[in-house]
Every structure is written in structure tokens, then in C-alpha cells.
Design a protein around this motif. Structure first.
Motif, short mmCIF file in Angstrom:
data_model
loop_
_atom_site.label_atom_id
_atom_site.label_comp_id
_atom_site.label_asym_id
_atom_site.label_seq_id
_atom_site.Cartn_x
_atom_site.Cartn_y
_atom_site.Cartn_z
N VAL A 60 0.81 -1.21 0.00
CA VAL A 60 0.00 0.00 0.00
C VAL A 60 0.85 1.27 0.00
O VAL A 60 0.38 2.32 -0.44
N LEU A 61 2.07 1.20 0.48
CA LEU A 61 3.00 2.33 0.49
C LEU A 61 4.41 1.79 0.32
O LEU A 61 4.68 0.65 0.70
N GLN A 62 5.28 2.64 -0.20
CA GLN A 62 6.68 2.24 -0.27
C GLN A 62 7.55 3.48 -0.36
O GLN A 62 7.13 4.52 -0.85
N CYS A 63 8.75 3.35 0.18
CA CYS A 63 9.72 4.43 0.13
C CYS A 63 11.10 3.82 0.32
O CYS A 63 11.22 2.65 0.63
N THR A 64 12.12 4.63 0.16
CA THR A 64 13.47 4.15 0.44
C THR A 64 13.70 4.21 1.95
O THR A 64 12.96 4.88 2.68
N ARG A 65 14.74 3.56 2.40
CA ARG A 65 15.09 3.60 3.82
C ARG A 65 15.40 5.03 4.26
O ARG A 65 15.02 5.45 5.34
N ASP A 66 16.10 5.78 3.41
CA ASP A 66 16.43 7.16 3.75
C ASP A 66 15.17 8.02 3.84
O ASP A 66 15.05 8.86 4.74
N GLU A 67 14.23 7.82 2.92
CA GLU A 67 12.96 8.57 2.98
C GLU A 67 12.18 8.23 4.24
O GLU A 67 11.62 9.10 4.90
#
Length: 147
Positions: A60-67
């Protein structure tokens, strides 16, 4: 440390943070189970236990580790919400259940919009939307983990 372990650690550090929501459940009936045992299984499901249940999760959501790190850094560092979300870095995953809804929704909705970049605003809005869905369907949950 072996090269394989180093490569695995690098892949984990570079990986995306994925938010998976429970989309459906089903009973795994691949084995020939006697009728008496099926009745115990169905009864245990009815009273809330998950014997023999397979959960199907959707992204449902995704981002980088830094984000992700920059986003949760907007929360007060001494807050329960920050502790919960930062658990991802300690345990590699976290699970968000209905008893976390109010705490997380309140904490993330309290972050001023102007203090968030576009990605953080999208993550906040998406998280609050999923938390609202869980509120309306308490058997749902959200899992946050690396991929």
C-alpha cells in the motif's frame, strides 16, 4: 565477516521500505483434514485464533530507507509513535495493529504539512488512509518491512 553477509547487509540497507496491508485471509486446506479437526479449526477462527490461516498482504505504500528515516524523524523523538516506527531499524519489520491506530494517526497528523516534503506528505496521507481502513475493519493490520 564473509562476503555473502556483507552483500546481504548492503542489500538490506539499500532496500525499500514496504508497507503491506492485509488484503484477505483464507484457510489453508491443502491437506486432507478429518471432519472433527476441521470443526476445531473453524471454531478457533470464530473465536479469533489463526490456526491454519494464510494472510494475503498487498503493498500500500513504499519508500526508500532514507525517505522512511527522514519521515519518522519529523515525529517527536521521545514519543511512542517514533519508538514504534523506529522499531523497523531495530527489528527489520514492525506490525501495526488496531491498538496503534490513534497513537500513530494523532502523531503523524500533528506534523505540520509545511515541514514535510512532497514524499513525506504522501506517506503521511497514505498511512492515515490505511489506519482509517484498519479502524473500519479491525481484523486488518499493516506490516512494514524491507524488500
Amino acid at each position: 565477516m564473509s562476503e555473502e553477509v556483507k552483500e546481504a547487509e548492503q542489500a538490506l540497507k539499500a532496500g525499500n521500505v514496504m508497507f503491506y496491508a492485509l488484503s484477505r485471509k483464507f484457510v489453508d486446506e491443502q491437506y486432507d483434514v478429518p471432519e472433527e479437526a476441521k470443526q476445531v479449526l473453524y471454531y478457533s477462527l470464530a473465536i479469533g485464533h489463526h490456526l491454519g490461516v494464510v494472510d494475503c498482504l498487498k503493498t500500500v505504500l513504499q519508500c526508500t530507507r532514507d525517505e522512511y528515516k527522514a519521515w519518522i524523524e519529523k515525529l517527536p523523538q521521545d514519543s511512542e509513535a517514533y519508538r514504534k516506527m523506529a522499531g523497523f531499524f531495530t527489528f527489520g519489520e514492525i506490525t501495526i495493529y488496531p491498538d496503534h491506530l490513534h497513537m500513530l494517526a494523532g502523531a503523524f497528523s500533528s506534523i505540520p504539512t509545511e515541514e514535510q516534503d512532497e514524499k513525506q506528505q504522501a506517506l503521511t496521507a497514505g498511512l492515515i488512509e490505511v489506519l482509517t481502513e484498519i479502524y473500519h475493519e479491525p481484523t486488518m493490520y499493516l506490516m512494514v518491512r524491507s524488500r
